[in-house]
Scaffold this motif. Structure first.
Motif, short mmCIF file in Angstrom:
data_model
loop_
_atom_site.label_atom_id
_atom_site.label_comp_id
_atom_site.label_asym_id
_atom_site.label_seq_id
_atom_site.Cartn_x
_atom_site.Cartn_y
_atom_site.Cartn_z
N LEU A 48 0.83 -1.21 0.00
CA LEU A 48 0.00 0.00 0.00
C LEU A 48 0.87 1.26 0.00
O LEU A 48 0.51 2.28 -0.56
CB LEU A 48 -0.93 0.00 1.22
CG LEU A 48 -1.98 -1.11 1.27
CD1 LEU A 48 -2.82 -1.00 2.54
CD2 LEU A 48 -2.87 -1.08 0.05
N GLU A 49 2.04 1.14 0.66
CA GLU A 49 2.91 2.32 0.77
C GLU A 49 3.64 2.64 -0.52
O GLU A 49 3.96 3.79 -0.79
CB GLU A 49 3.96 2.10 1.87
CG GLU A 49 3.42 2.25 3.27
CD GLU A 49 4.47 1.88 4.32
OE1 GLU A 49 4.20 2.02 5.50
OE2 GLU A 49 5.57 1.43 3.91
N PHE A 50 3.88 1.58 -1.32
CA PHE A 50 4.78 1.75 -2.47
C PHE A 50 4.42 2.94 -3.38
O PHE A 50 5.27 3.80 -3.64
CB PHE A 50 4.88 0.45 -3.26
CG PHE A 50 5.93 0.47 -4.33
CD1 PHE A 50 7.27 0.34 -4.01
CD2 PHE A 50 5.58 0.64 -5.66
CE1 PHE A 50 8.24 0.37 -4.98
CE2 PHE A 50 6.56 0.68 -6.65
CZ PHE A 50 7.89 0.54 -6.30
N PRO A 51 3.17 3.03 -3.85
CA PRO A 51 2.85 4.16 -4.74
C PRO A 51 3.03 5.51 -4.03
O PRO A 51 3.42 6.49 -4.67
CB PRO A 51 1.39 3.94 -5.12
CG PRO A 51 0.88 2.91 -4.21
CD PRO A 51 2.03 2.12 -3.72
N GLY A 80 4.40 4.71 -10.31
CA GLY A 80 5.32 5.82 -10.44
C GLY A 80 6.79 5.46 -10.36
O GLY A 80 7.62 6.34 -10.21
N ALA A 81 7.12 4.17 -10.44
CA ALA A 81 8.52 3.78 -10.38
C ALA A 81 9.14 3.82 -11.77
O ALA A 81 8.54 3.36 -12.73
CB ALA A 81 8.66 2.39 -9.78
N GLY A 82 10.35 4.33 -11.89
CA GLY A 82 11.06 4.34 -13.15
C GLY A 82 11.67 2.98 -13.44
O GLY A 82 11.52 2.05 -12.63
N ARG A 114 14.30 1.91 -10.80
CA ARG A 114 13.60 1.70 -9.53
C ARG A 114 12.82 0.39 -9.58
O ARG A 114 12.86 -0.42 -8.65
CB ARG A 114 12.66 2.88 -9.28
CG ARG A 114 11.90 2.80 -7.99
CD ARG A 114 12.88 2.89 -6.84
NE ARG A 114 12.23 2.63 -5.58
CZ ARG A 114 12.30 3.47 -4.54
NH1 ARG A 114 12.98 4.58 -4.65
NH2 ARG A 114 11.71 3.16 -3.42
N THR A 115 12.10 0.17 -10.68
CA THR A 115 11.35 -1.07 -10.84
C THR A 115 12.29 -2.26 -10.76
O THR A 115 12.01 -3.25 -10.10
CB THR A 115 10.63 -1.08 -12.21
OG1 THR A 115 9.84 0.09 -12.31
CG2 THR A 115 9.76 -2.30 -12.36
N TYR A 116 13.43 -2.11 -11.44
CA TYR A 116 14.38 -3.22 -11.47
C TYR A 116 14.86 -3.57 -10.07
O TYR A 116 14.83 -4.72 -9.65
CB TYR A 116 15.56 -2.86 -12.37
CG TYR A 116 16.60 -3.94 -12.39
CD1 TYR A 116 16.39 -5.09 -13.14
CD2 TYR A 116 17.75 -3.85 -11.63
CE1 TYR A 116 17.31 -6.10 -13.14
CE2 TYR A 116 18.68 -4.86 -11.62
CZ TYR A 116 18.46 -5.99 -12.38
OH TYR A 116 19.36 -7.00 -12.35
#
Lengths: 367, 276, 299
Positions: A97-100, B176-178, B181-183
């Motif tokens: 839940l925190e990630f976004p 919203g992760a680039g 970041r996703t990697y």
């Protein structure tokens, strides 16, 4: 909150498949719009285009009046619930839940507040420290919803979010989704292949087939006034029966299903003058299964098979259709009461001609 | 089929093969624990596997005669660097090939597949000549740098990443992760098996490296263990007890790692058989 | 390839793949092309002669060098003997272990253990095992199994036994690796196939020939390929155990290459030898692809 608009959107994939063609649709602010159609009709593509996961080939996408064609997903102010939830397996529910929110670089206290709120709203509070694999299907679904909600986006996108759940849970969460959507008032676009889901959820429904929009409108309107035979057959369980129809000038009769039913067309013409343009020409007529009744004055058909549902039954029968390209030859009648009919028996079916829908030979509704 | 005798027969076969396979190891271990003079004398009978009168003299001798710790640290450092840097570099490339759309992707991936079949042996001579020209001989760097980028590792990462469900990355992008970041936040934590596999395969193939260090090193200070035991073996006086003690100490670290992570080793090796 | 993620990301992709690509280019592709180029020259370190283009002269010289021809032959003999032996042995072990009863994990560990041994250590230990005289372990063992009719030999200095000694060493070290791959292949065979075959009345032997082997075909082809390529790369054991001797009896292509390039500083000649080695590897890989492809067409 924001409205959403697709303007003449095309999506052609690299290998040449046309997934979406001249797709235009305006979703109002705060509305629950359901995109529905058979698999491969382009409904998921439409959603993924809006999410920014695929690029538009032609046309314009607007969210809140802002052109977002070139906008990256995180800047479109949307949130998405995936069919298989796409929860991060290595994170606890809380971290999911925190990630976004972390990506939005919100303050710690704000993150904590939003997570608590969402958890409370979705009764996830006791599950916050668990990992996705420790949760049941319904719980995972709620976490996925929560992860979308904490962002407080302008638009929710939901891609068949209930298809991995069993029937009972599906009904339950369906009500939940309606409640959340109404109370938050966030514009929601919901993709499903299930017409029951579409009918019960949508403020309006958009029906797609083969990459093209067939009809948009409130569920009841689509059910009552299908724009074409596709919509007529797609909505309803089972869908509308389609017969060939001819207005015979000499006899003054409307002939249905190669003449199985003969109905005086004068009263029909009086109500629908445009029908006269099709005098002696090829035409289609549609009738919902529940409009049939047994009567001694009806046409005689042979029962092919019977499905009993207890309080009612579905009687399948063959009525010939002389219009080429129509494969639906088996017709169905929904009759009240227990099944008193047996395969091979003859029964007589009649109906109120006022209930007939008329289509051109190409399948478009006759106004 | 005589089912009653089937299982005992299998056990018998396994036991026989097992004895043949373990005897060199047993011989090494026993020999390292007995006085030098008796190693050769007792090699011809059962006493070869039995160290009567256990002594650690041989182990003490090894440390007295050569700088064993130095070799061990050299090996650990060189392999640690190759494995560590290799995991990062090759996994990033594997991810770029599997998931990103970029100009030249197909062509470069074809090249990676092509160089996969070139063994070190086929390029050792010119590579040696090249590093000599830039004066890299006799360093750690020359033993590490050429082996970090590895086409087979890239390929293993590629096949793993392409099989991961794409929704996770899509969710991360919407969140919203680039790409990077996703990697690091989403892909890495969910790709432990392939990292373990590549780490083990790299380690297995590099820990025994002999040809290349033999070509490029001349001083004891940067030499790894496999080369050191060969040198120690030819270092007079020929004392088999010392040599075997050296061997036991050399194989012990990796043997312990292997026994602890056996499941991963077996899975990693089995993975090499699954190819396109 | 599957559809990649949405937008073109040239910069990020370049950033992510550059370290690996530059490494492969600099340390594999360029040296390889360099090897090809060098093999057509007369480069020799410390030589007063000017650098010259020699065309195929190096190759002609190499193939008229009896030591190199012998080396190539030795590699071939090694392949012909070791590959079938090791594969069959690995297959037998895998079949024995491909069932669930007590102790299979222990045996699997045991057979795999030599794989984690560095080849140089293995070579040194086996030098001791092949020690000459009746007290040598191998001599004593052969004496035991031949019931006393074995004459002790100095294996590593015997023209007939030096190469077989190296072969045995390699088999001991390498079988476990193959066994694990084959075991994985065996476990991938759907159990329903065996159940169906048993219901159809196939015995154990028929099941092996009609189910196990065909199902294992691709794994076997792969294992054979890897072992064959490894056989042509043979070096460590030769360097430590026999130095190629006696009289080239156990020399290999790689041993000759290192001798030429380092002992005699003939860089160009060594490069030409490695090019030949690469062509052999290429040929084997191509053969494997062909065989494997045929299989695909059949099914």
């Amino acid at each position: 909150m924001a409205d959403v608009e697709y303007r003449h959107v095309d999506k052609i994939f690299e290998e040449g498949t046309k997934a979406l063609e001249k797709f235009s649709l305006a979703v109002e602010d705060g509305e629950m719009m359901v995109l529905v159609g058979p698999s491969g009709c382009g409904k998921s593509t439409a959603l993924r285009l809006l999410a920014g996961l695929e690029a538009v080939s032609n046309g314009e996408l607007l969210i809140g009046g802002r052109l977002v064609n070139e906008c990256s997903p995180q800047h479109r102010d949307i949130a998405m619930v995936f069919q298989n939830y796409a929860l991060y397996p290595h994170m606890t529910v809380r971290r999911n839940l925190e990630f976004p929110l972390r990506m939005m670089k919100l303050s710690k206290s704000e993150i904590a507040r939003r997570v608590e709120d969402a958890a409370h709203l979705l009764t996830l509070t006791d599950l916050l420290e668990k990992r996705p694999r420790q949760l049941s299907g319904g719980q995972r679904q709620r976490v996925a919803m929560g992860r979308a909600m904490v962002r407080q986006p302008q638009v929710f996108l939901m891609d068949e979010p209930l298809s991995n759940l069993d029937a009972k849970l599906r009904t339950q969460i369906r009500t939940e989704i309606i409640r959340l959507q109404k109370s938050s008032g966030v514009t929601t676009i919901y993709v499903t292949h299930d017409q029951v889901e579409a009918m019960t959820l949508g403020d309006r429904i958009a029906i797609l087939n083969a990459g093209k929009l067939q009809q948009v409108g409130p569920p009841q309107e689509l059910y009552d006034h299908p724009a074409n035979t596709f919509v007529a057959v797609f909505l309803g369980n089972p869908g509308m029966n389609i017969f060939d129809a001819t207005l015979n000038r000499d006899t003054g009769m409307l002939q249905l299903a190669a003449g199985a039913w003969q109905i005086p067309f004068e009263p029909l013409l009086a109500r629908k003058p445009s029908l006269s343009e099709y005098m002696e020409g090829a035409m289609l007529a549609g009738l919902r299964p529940e409009m049939f009744s047994t009567s001694t004055s009806g046409a005689e058909v042979t029962v092919e098979s019977v499905e009993s549902l207890g309080h009612e039954c579905l009687v399948y029968f063959t009525a010939s259709c002389v219009v080429p390209g129509r494969d639906q030859k088996t017709q169905v009648a929904r009759l009240p009461g227990p099944a008193l009919y047996e395969t091979g028996n003859s029964i007589q079916l009649s109906f109120d001609p006022e209930r007939l829908h008329f289509f051109t030979a190409d399948g478009d509704a006759i106004a | 089929m005589t089912h009653r005798l089937f299982v005992p027969m299998i056990y018998l076969c396994l036991l026989l093969f097992g004895l043949l396979f373990i005897s060199p190891i047993g011989f090494m271990l026993a020999g390292s624990l007995k006085p030098d003079a008796r190693v050769l004398v007792e090699a011809g009978d059962w006493r070869a596997f039995w160290p009567a009168g256990v002594t650690l003299d041989n182990y003490r001798d090894v440390f007295a005669r050569v700088d064993f710790a130095r070799y061990l640290l050299n090996s650990l450092f060189i392999n640690g660097m190759i494995v560590g840097a290799g995991l990062l570099v090759n996994s990033l490339a594997g991810y770029a090939f599997a998931r990103l759309l970029w100009r030249g992707r197909e062509l470069l991936f074809g090249l990676v597949l092509a160089v996969m079949i070139i063994p070190l042996e086929a390029i050792a001579v010119p590579l040696f000549y090249m590093v000599s020209l830039v004066g890299w001989r006799d360093t750690y760097l020359v033993q590490i740098l050429p082996f970090i980028a590895n086409a087979f590792s890239v390929y293993l990462f590629y096949t793993y990443f392409i099989g991961l469900p794409r929704e996770l990355e899509e969710a991360a992008r919407i969140d919203g992760a680039g790409v990077l970041r996703t990697y690091f936040s989403i892909i890495l934590p969910n790709a432990k098996p392939v990292f373990a596999t590549v780490a083990i395969l790299t380690f297995l193939s590099q820990w025994g490296a002999f040809l290349w260090p033999l070509m490029v090193t001349s001083s004891e200070t940067v030499r790894p263990l496999p080369l050191a035991i060969a040198t120690f073996h030819s270092l007079p006086p020929l004392q088999w007890g010392d040599i075997l003690a050296f061997g036991v100490m050399m194989v012990l670290p990796i043997l312990v790692v292997f026994l602890l992570f056996q499941r991963w080793f077996v899975r990693g090796v089995a993975h090499t058989g699954i190819k396109g | 390839m599957r559809q990649p993620l949405l937008d073109s990301r040239n910069f990020t992709a370049a950033f992510m793949s550059a370290p690996a690509l530059v490494g492969l280019l600099l340390f594999v592709a360029v040296p390889f092309l360099f090897a090809v180029a060098l093999s057509f020259t007369n480069l020799r370190l410390g030589s007063p002669l000017p650098l010259e283009w020699m065309g195929f002269e190096q190759y002609r010289r190499i193939f008229s060098d009896p030591s190199f021809v012998r080396a190539l032959l030795n590699n071939l003999v090694f392949v012909v003997v070791v590959v079938p032996l090791q594969t069959v042995l690995a297959l037998v072990l895998a079949l024995l272990l491909n069932r669930r009863f007590y102790g299979t994990t222990w045996f699997r560990t045991l057979f795999f253990m030599p794989v984690v041994f560095p080849l140089s250590l293995v070579a040194v230990v086996w030098v001791l095992i092949f020690a000459p005289g009746p007290n040598g372990m191998m001599n004593a063992f052969l004496d035991l199994v031949s019931l006393g009719s074995w004459t002790p030999r100095d294996f590593l200095h015997d023209p007939y036994f030096a190469l077989p000694a190296i072969m045995l060493t390699s088999i001991w070290q390498g079988t476990g690796f193959q066994m694990v791959i084959l075991l994985a292949g065996l476990q991938a065979v759907p159990a329903e196939l065996y159940e169906a075959a048993a219901i159809d009345g196939a015995g154990r032997r028929q099941q092996f020939w009609h189910i196990t082997l065909p199902q294992l075909r691709n794994t076997l082809i792969f294992v054979v390929l890897v072992t064959t390529i490894l056989a042509f790369r043979l070096f460590d054991q030769v360097q430590i155990m026999t130095q190629g001797g006696p009289y080239d009896a156990s020399t290999t292509v790689m041993f000759e290459t290192v001798e030429a390039a380092f002992a005699r500083q003939q860089v160009a000649r060594g490069a030409a030898m490695t090019v030949i080695l690469f062509l052999v590897v290429l040929l084997i890989t191509w053969l494997q692809r062909r065989v494997a492809r045929q299989e695909r067409e059949v099914t």
